[in-house]
Design a protein around this motif. Sequence first.
Motif, short mmCIF file in Angstrom:
data_model
loop_
_atom_site.label_atom_id
_atom_site.label_comp_id
_atom_site.label_asym_id
_atom_site.label_seq_id
_atom_site.Cartn_x
_atom_site.Cartn_y
_atom_site.Cartn_z
N GLY A 1 37.87 55.73 21.67
CA GLY A 1 36.50 55.50 21.26
C GLY A 1 35.67 56.73 21.56
O GLY A 1 36.04 57.56 22.41
N LYS A 2 34.55 56.85 20.86
CA LYS A 2 33.65 57.98 21.09
C LYS A 2 32.22 57.52 20.88
O LYS A 2 31.89 56.93 19.84
CB LYS A 2 33.98 59.14 20.13
N LYS A 3 31.38 57.81 21.88
CA LYS A 3 29.95 57.54 21.77
C LYS A 3 29.18 58.84 21.90
O LYS A 3 29.55 59.72 22.68
CB LYS A 3 29.50 56.59 22.89
N PHE A 4 28.11 58.96 21.12
CA PHE A 4 27.11 60.00 21.32
C PHE A 4 25.85 59.28 21.79
O PHE A 4 25.13 58.70 20.98
CB PHE A 4 26.85 60.77 20.03
N GLY A 5 25.63 59.28 23.10
CA GLY A 5 24.54 58.48 23.64
C GLY A 5 24.84 57.01 23.44
O GLY A 5 25.87 56.51 23.90
N THR A 6 23.96 56.31 22.75
CA THR A 6 24.19 54.89 22.48
C THR A 6 24.85 54.65 21.13
O THR A 6 25.14 53.51 20.77
CB THR A 6 22.84 54.12 22.50
N ILE A 7 25.10 55.72 20.40
CA ILE A 7 25.68 55.59 19.06
C ILE A 7 27.20 55.67 19.15
O ILE A 7 27.77 56.67 19.62
CB ILE A 7 25.16 56.69 18.11
N ARG A 8 27.86 54.62 18.71
CA ARG A 8 29.33 54.58 18.74
C ARG A 8 29.86 55.06 17.39
O ARG A 8 29.55 54.49 16.35
CB ARG A 8 29.82 53.17 19.02
N VAL A 9 30.67 56.12 17.41
CA VAL A 9 31.21 56.67 16.16
C VAL A 9 32.71 56.43 16.00
O VAL A 9 33.23 56.52 14.88
CB VAL A 9 30.91 58.19 16.03
N LEU A 10 33.41 56.12 17.09
CA LEU A 10 34.81 55.71 17.02
C LEU A 10 34.99 54.51 17.94
O LEU A 10 34.41 54.46 19.03
CB LEU A 10 35.75 56.83 17.48
N GLU A 11 35.82 53.57 17.51
CA GLU A 11 36.05 52.39 18.34
C GLU A 11 37.48 51.89 18.15
O GLU A 11 37.90 51.58 17.03
CB GLU A 11 35.06 51.27 18.00
N GLY A 12 38.23 51.84 19.23
CA GLY A 12 39.56 51.22 19.23
C GLY A 12 40.54 51.83 18.25
O GLY A 12 41.29 51.10 17.60
N VAL A 13 40.54 53.15 18.15
CA VAL A 13 41.43 53.81 17.19
C VAL A 13 42.83 53.98 17.79
O VAL A 13 43.00 54.57 18.86
CB VAL A 13 40.88 55.19 16.77
N ASP A 14 43.83 53.42 17.11
CA ASP A 14 45.24 53.59 17.46
C ASP A 14 45.93 54.30 16.30
O ASP A 14 45.75 53.91 15.14
CB ASP A 14 45.92 52.23 17.70
N PHE A 15 46.72 55.31 16.64
CA PHE A 15 47.30 56.14 15.58
C PHE A 15 48.47 56.91 16.16
O PHE A 15 48.45 57.30 17.33
CB PHE A 15 46.22 57.11 15.07
N SER A 16 49.51 57.12 15.36
CA SER A 16 50.61 57.99 15.80
C SER A 16 51.05 58.86 14.64
O SER A 16 50.86 58.53 13.47
CB SER A 16 51.79 57.16 16.33
N LEU A 17 51.65 59.98 14.98
CA LEU A 17 52.08 60.98 13.99
C LEU A 17 53.46 61.46 14.37
O LEU A 17 53.73 61.80 15.52
CB LEU A 17 51.09 62.15 14.00
N SER A 18 54.35 61.48 13.38
CA SER A 18 55.71 61.96 13.61
C SER A 18 55.83 63.43 13.23
O SER A 18 55.10 63.92 12.37
CB SER A 18 56.70 61.15 12.77
N SER A 19 56.76 64.11 13.86
CA SER A 19 57.00 65.51 13.55
C SER A 19 57.39 65.66 12.08
O SER A 19 58.24 64.92 11.58
CB SER A 19 58.11 66.06 14.44
N GLY A 20 56.73 66.58 11.37
CA GLY A 20 57.01 66.81 9.97
C GLY A 20 56.24 65.92 9.01
O GLY A 20 56.34 66.08 7.79
N GLU A 21 55.43 65.01 9.55
CA GLU A 21 54.68 64.08 8.70
C GLU A 21 53.36 64.70 8.26
O GLU A 21 52.74 65.46 9.00
CB GLU A 21 54.42 62.79 9.48
N THR B 1 35.41 59.22 24.72
CA THR B 1 34.80 58.48 25.83
C THR B 1 35.63 57.28 26.24
O THR B 1 35.38 56.67 27.29
CB THR B 1 33.37 58.02 25.45
N GLU B 2 36.63 56.94 25.45
CA GLU B 2 37.55 55.85 25.78
C GLU B 2 38.93 56.21 25.25
O GLU B 2 39.06 56.92 24.25
CB GLU B 2 37.11 54.53 25.11
N GLY B 3 39.97 55.72 25.93
CA GLY B 3 41.31 55.81 25.40
C GLY B 3 42.09 57.05 25.80
O GLY B 3 41.61 57.90 26.56
N ILE B 4 43.29 57.14 25.27
CA ILE B 4 44.26 58.17 25.64
C ILE B 4 44.75 58.89 24.39
O ILE B 4 45.05 58.26 23.38
CB ILE B 4 45.46 57.56 26.39
N ILE B 5 44.83 60.21 24.47
CA ILE B 5 45.39 61.04 23.40
C ILE B 5 46.58 61.80 23.98
O ILE B 5 46.44 62.49 25.00
CB ILE B 5 44.35 62.02 22.85
#
Length: 265
Positions: A27-47, A73-77
């Motif tokens: 997730g990502k917030k700029f102040g009180t504005i939330r621009v990303l929420e609960g994003v889950d995503f994966s990428l394979s090599s060569g994709e 502001t939230e989560g793991i990359i």
Amino acid sequence: MNSMTIENHNSSVHPSSDTILSIEGVGKKFGTIRVLEGVDFSLSSGEVVAIIGPSGSGKSTLLRCINQLEPQTEGIIRVGDVVIDALHAPSKQQLSKLQRKLGMVFQSFNLFPHLTVLENVSLAQRKVLGRSKREADERSMQLLTRVGLAGKAEMYPSRCSGGQQQRIAISRALALDPEIMLFDEPTSALDPEVGLEVLAVMRELANSGMTMIVVTHEMRFAEQVSDRVVVMADGRIIEEGPSKDVMRNPKHERVQKFLTAVRDR
């Protein structure tokens, strides 16, 4: 560059099972504005993954979080063995290692106007990778030849068209030998005909096996060149799947409306 048409990437080849990037609950917030929420995503090599969606849906912010231009502001990359957790500020060593793995191409070209094309591509190699001037220039010429611009090496960026400048920017990013290339709407500032030059370079990269995430408004590129399309809206991923399936037969009503609007424009 002999051809400026966009040919199909071989999507029938299943991407490697080796996950090179994973995003969990970001997730990502700029102040009180939330621009990303609960994003889950994966990428394979060569994709090759295309990210599409309406303006303001968080697409560019997601790319900027991946390379930590904007810390989430939230989560793991995870990129390879580098783990960036929002709960702990990354060290300089982590950030350096992360950024070595990622090449980024922006909407604007960000070239140094006082340096020649060759110097623009060589500079970071010498600063970041410690290559000698000769080594860096040799690698730069290989890449400029690859994108059809060897003849522009001694010119300054102002003498090059927008499409040429974007191809120089791609060469500069490739020169650091990244594992993943990130593209943030690389043709949005270009006339359509000029944009085809850039898309042709990206097609060639895809066909060569480069791992890529492309935020784009180029629907034909998304369908024909990428392996997978991810659709974002309101800071979330609302649909994803094989490119032709999503582009031709979207399941989510919001995606259907978006694609109809884009195609009818």
